[in-house]
Motif scaffolding. Structure first.
Motif, PDB file in Angstrom:
ATOM      1  N   PRO A 151     -20.156  28.813 -12.937  1.00  0.00           N
ATOM      2  CA  PRO A 151     -19.782  28.190 -11.650  1.00  0.00           C
ATOM      3  C   PRO A 151     -20.692  27.028 -11.251  1.00  0.00           C
ATOM      4  N   HIS A 152     -21.954  27.055 -11.697  1.00  0.00           N
ATOM      5  CA  HIS A 152     -22.870  25.976 -11.331  1.00  0.00           C
ATOM      6  C   HIS A 152     -22.538  24.661 -12.043  1.00  0.00           C
ATOM      7  N   HIS A 153     -21.683  24.721 -13.058  1.00  0.00           N
ATOM      8  CA  HIS A 153     -21.337  23.484 -13.765  1.00  0.00           C
ATOM      9  C   HIS A 153     -20.784  22.450 -12.784  1.00  0.00           C
ATOM     10  N   ASP A 154     -19.965  22.904 -11.846  1.00  0.00           N
ATOM     11  CA  ASP A 154     -19.348  21.982 -10.893  1.00  0.00           C
ATOM     12  C   ASP A 154     -20.285  21.630  -9.731  1.00  0.00           C
ATOM     13  N   TRP A 155     -21.508  22.161  -9.764  1.00  0.00           N
ATOM     14  CA  TRP A 155     -22.499  21.767  -8.754  1.00  0.00           C
ATOM     15  C   TRP A 155     -23.082  20.398  -9.074  1.00  0.00           C
ATOM     16  N   TYR A 156     -22.841  19.889 -10.258  1.00  0.00           N
ATOM     17  CA  TYR A 156     -23.382  18.597 -10.692  1.00  0.00           C
ATOM     18  C   TYR A 156     -22.236  17.664 -11.077  1.00  0.00           C
ATOM     19  N   LEU A 157     -22.566  16.412 -11.340  1.00  0.00           N
ATOM     20  CA  LEU A 157     -21.573  15.388 -11.645  1.00  0.00           C
ATOM     21  C   LEU A 157     -21.599  15.080 -13.135  1.00  0.00           C
ATOM     22  N   TRP A 158     -20.492  15.311 -13.798  1.00  0.00           N
ATOM     23  CA  TRP A 158     -20.400  15.160 -15.243  1.00  0.00           C
ATOM     24  C   TRP A 158     -19.429  14.035 -15.594  1.00  0.00           C
ATOM     25  N   ALA A 159     -19.755  13.331 -16.658  1.00  0.00           N
ATOM     26  CA  ALA A 159     -18.890  12.252 -17.116  1.00  0.00           C
ATOM     27  C   ALA A 159     -17.552  12.815 -17.591  1.00  0.00           C
TER      28      ALA A 159
END
Length: 521
Positions: A151-159
């Motif tokens: 779930p924390h993956h979407d806490w940051y901004l990914w290309a």
């Protein structure tokens, strides 16, 4: 003479006598912490690592700040701003790994609570640095985010497919950085500081909860790091109205949420822009933002010994702020901070210019900020480590509490120390105390509405400040020669209330020595 003016003049005489008794570094606690008439509104920025070391490891700590509260109180300031005190892998702390913890090099939560209690006993508020635009790449959240299924993956901004991985960030470096899993994430400042995704409601809730955690401990407010960069991430975002709108909307939400825990929470934002119009939208959502355009203008005016439109510009800017914030706004003027070369270095070690800069700063309304050591005339030029050096307490640079996390890089001599300046009535330190004392005695200097007073002489600056209690005229001679200011029109005043020395008022004309500042009734 009106009854009001007679009363005010009598009060002014008492204030002047009170200011002659400046607390000494060697006085006992009771003398130093004697209550003052009113709060000055001035804040003092502290890099804990550099301030005072109580356990002998060379690193300043929270107990060191507590130990120096009487010195801080002797300055007359209303509050302190602590640069980041959370756990972090860096010396500066702007990449946090635990938002509800204390950097173990600085102490413990118990130490911090003691600092809060002791500061509040002395009437000193405590503002924490809140660094929530980004985390450290060592934060457990980011480590978990490397797994796309977490779930924390979407806490940051990914290309995403099609993302320009060569894009430049809003601060001038590469915006995208490759993670250990091969994916690219956004980091406006560096790869060690991955940006959080504020379109994720879980992130927004978490950061509100973090703020509430510290407010419940007793913190009075927050300095909001990189306030403009919550959505202003890329160079192309810098003039994007949508990014600005989303920034402002978030900070309004944040303030409203924190006020449920502490209705008096005070929020000052770092919006590092040089156009006052770029600061105006943040007035209202935040209590105030640092006045970067004014800092540049003050330093340049002092360097050139000319009025570069300070009063006219401030009157216009404050009117815009007032309209945008329904009349409820502060200003946060300053001369320099931990990201800029120290004032004395910018002014080429010119003490007369430094004294004038201090007088300009501390006769403006709002909440002026002083960077630790500024009151001594400490020098410091880039790189950043060299503008964050140990506080100079002693003539010989050594003594109990002196931090030694790095060596000094400047040519500052023994005179640039608290020990040398504390008992010298002519020192820069005691000028700062005196100017801050003016703000404690005259409410208009803190809270007054500023109106520019046009002056033909380009080496003079004059403005009035008026609140419900008082009206004063402030006049500065920005040059190295004596100047005459004629009291006429909007500049009417009848007596000198406060001055840095040597001014004479006679027959409607005020003669000011070089670099003098005068406050008149």
């Amino acid at each position: 003479m009106s009854k009001f003016r007679a009363v005010l003049r009598s009060f002014a005489m008492c204030a002047a006598l009170a200011l002659l008794s400046i607390p000494s570094f060697a006085q006992d606690n009771a003398a130093v912490t004697k209550p003052v008439a009113q709060a000055s509104g001035v804040y003092y920025e502290i890099f804990v690592r550099a301030f005072d070391d109580t356990n002998g490891d060379g690193i300043g700590d929270l107990n060191g700040v507590t130990a120096k509260l009487d010195y801080i109180k002797s300055l007359g300031v209303s509050g302190i701003w602590l640069m980041p005190i959370n756990p972090s892998p860096s010396y500066h702390g702007y990449d946090i790994t635990d938002y509800e913890g204390i950097n173990p090099q600085y102490g413990t939560l118990k130490d911090f609570k003691k600092l809060l209690d002791e500061a509040h006993k002395r009437g000193i508020k405590v503002v924490m640095d809140m660094v929530i635009n980004h985390t450290s790449d060592q934060h457990p959240w980011f480590k978990a985010a490397l797994n796309p299924k977490d779930p924390h993956h979407d806490w940051y901004l990914w290309a995403k497919p099609g993302t320009d991985l060569t894009a430049i960030s809003a601060v001038g470096g590469p915006a995208w950085h490759r993670a250990s899993n091969g994916a690219y994430y956004e980091g406006t400042f560096t790869g060690a500081m991955p940006d959080l995704n504020y379109d994720n409601l879980a992130v927004r809730k978490e950061m509100v909860d973090v703020g509430r955690f510290w407010l419940r401990l007793g913190v009075d407010g927050f300095r909001l790091d990189a306030a403009q960069h919550i959505y202003d991430d890329l160079r192309t975002d810098m003039s994007d109205p949508i990014a600005l709108q989303k920034n402002v909307r978030w900070w309004a939400e944040y303030r409203h949420a924190l006020e449920k825990t502490n209705p008096r929470v005070w929020l000052v934002g770092e919006v590092a822009r040089q156009n006052p119009d770029d600061l105006t939208p943040y007035m209202g959502p935040l209590n105030t933002v640092f006045n970067f355009p004014l800092a540049t203008q003050l330093i340049e005016s002092v360097e050139q010994e000319r009025n570069l439109g300070i009063g006219r510009g401030l009157a216009f800017t404050y009117a815009a702020y007032r309209q945008h914030a329904n009349g409820e706004f502060d200003d946060a003027p300053f001369l320099s901070n931990h990201d800029q070369e120290r004032v004395m270095s910018q002014l080429d070690d010119n003490l007369a210019h430094m004294r004038l800069a201090a007088a300009l700063l501390l006769t403006l309304p709002g909440h002026p900020f002083i960077y630790y050591g500024e009151e001594l005339g400490m020098q410091g030029t880039k790189p950043d480590e060299d503008i964050r050096e140990p506080m100079r307490w002693y003539r010989n640079g050594k003594g109990p509490g002196t931090a030694s996390w790095k060596d000094w890089s400047t040519t500052d001599d023994a005179s640039i120390s608290v020990e040398a300046q504390d008992s010298d009535p002519a020192s820069l330190l005691n000028l700062y105390r005196r100017l801050i004392g003016w703000r404690q005695q005259v409410s208009a200097l803190r809270d007054g509405v500023l109106q520019n007073v046009p002056v033909v002489d380009p080496h003079m600056l004059a403005y009035t400040l008026q609140d419900t209690q008082s009206r004063v005229l402030v006049v500065h001679n920005l040059s190295r020669k004596a100047r005459v200011f004629e009291l006429a029109g909007d500049a009417h005043a009848s007596s000198v209330l406060l001055q840095t020395g040597g001014a004479v008022l006679a027959n409607g004309k005020l003669t000011l020595p070089a670099f003098a500042t005068v406050v008149l009734l």
